[in-house]
Motif scaffolding. Sequence first.
Motif, mmCIF file in Angstrom:
data_model
loop_
_atom_site.group_PDB
_atom_site.id
_atom_site.type_symbol
_atom_site.label_atom_id
_atom_site.label_comp_id
_atom_site.label_asym_id
_atom_site.label_seq_id
_atom_site.Cartn_x
_atom_site.Cartn_y
_atom_site.Cartn_z
ATOM 1 N N ASN A 228 0.797 -1.234 0.008
ATOM 2 C CA ASN A 228 -0.005 0.043 0.210
ATOM 3 C C ASN A 228 0.922 1.134 0.033
ATOM 4 O O ASN A 228 0.485 2.339 -0.647
ATOM 5 C CB ASN A 228 -0.792 0.081 1.345
ATOM 6 N N ASP A 229 2.049 1.173 0.591
ATOM 7 C CA ASP A 229 2.754 2.304 0.832
ATOM 8 C C ASP A 229 4.361 2.221 0.129
ATOM 9 O O ASP A 229 5.095 3.190 0.319
ATOM 10 C CB ASP A 229 3.115 2.615 2.312
ATOM 11 N N SER A 230 4.354 1.397 -0.730
ATOM 12 C CA SER A 230 5.582 1.078 -1.121
ATOM 13 C C SER A 230 5.546 0.821 -2.678
ATOM 14 O O SER A 230 4.514 0.000 -3.361
ATOM 15 C CB SER A 230 6.451 -0.162 -0.642
ATOM 16 N N GLY A 231 6.616 0.617 -3.541
ATOM 17 C CA GLY A 231 6.639 0.476 -4.811
ATOM 18 C C GLY A 231 7.859 1.204 -5.597
ATOM 19 O O GLY A 231 9.080 1.564 -4.996
ATOM 20 N N ASN A 232 7.785 1.273 -7.055
ATOM 21 C CA ASN A 232 8.901 2.198 -7.614
ATOM 22 C C ASN A 232 7.934 3.100 -8.889
ATOM 23 O O ASN A 232 6.884 2.934 -8.988
ATOM 24 C CB ASN A 232 9.894 0.995 -8.389
ATOM 25 N N LEU A 233 8.883 3.874 -9.319
ATOM 26 C CA LEU A 233 8.366 4.840 -10.337
ATOM 27 C C LEU A 233 9.210 4.948 -11.397
ATOM 28 O O LEU A 233 10.451 5.291 -11.160
ATOM 29 C CB LEU A 233 7.988 6.147 -9.350
#
Length: 276
Positions: A228-233
């Motif tokens: 929910n609060d993490s990932g990449n861009l």
Amino acid sequence: ALGYNNANKMQALASGDNQLSFANLAADVQWVINGSTNERAAGQVSVVGQTTPASQFSGFNHITGAKGADDVTLAAAIGDINLGEGNNRLRLQTGAKVNSLLAGTGRDELRSFAAVNLWQMLSATEGTLSTASAKVVGQFTGFDVLTGSGNDRLSGAAASNKWLLNGPGSGTLNTRLSFAGFGHLQGNGGNDTFEVDAAGGITSIDGGDGDDSLSARNSANTWNFSRNDSGNLRATGEQANYLSFSGIETFTGAVAAADSISLDPQVTQVKLAAGG
């Protein structure tokens, strides 16, 4: 204490006293501090533009810079350094250790070396530097520019901080402090806001505690959420991420273009503030 106010007297040895001050010298000065015993430093100091040889000094644990620009290379242990007036630069090298480091009244830069991996801000103007195993700067105060060695972590103070990324690993913190050469940004207990300009990017952002937000570049972005609060861009159409993120509660995409979003199966909700 031993003080200088006349560049023509620089050839005298400056040794054996506890305090060495150039506070009354109206000149640019270069320092190399590369030896010490019990935090009493030794090295060489010279006035820029003078043809006389550099003066050797030893036995000082308090040093004050000149009215001009001081360029200091520190590769040994010392009690404290006050950079004085002028636009100064202090470069840390292997072996550096200083308990207190005070910037002057100009625009001053503090530059780290490869082993330094954590810059911890204590307030808007104060902070510490550490390697993985030891403190390098007990406290620095008043610097305008912080320059890391490429993969350093910059951690904000326990407040609501405003971060702007305007280049690769570079940007501003709370508009006053400029930084470059960093790989990781770390929020703290307040509500941190992270904004990314067109050229901005960094290896990772961790929002920390608080209600933190991330605004992406104002061009087409591809978001991949692993939690929910993490990932990449990344920029849409590009293979490489321009940052990864964690501990972020609110996300803002591009306004001038359409973003795309993918959610891993474990993601239950994502809070989007605006954007395409």
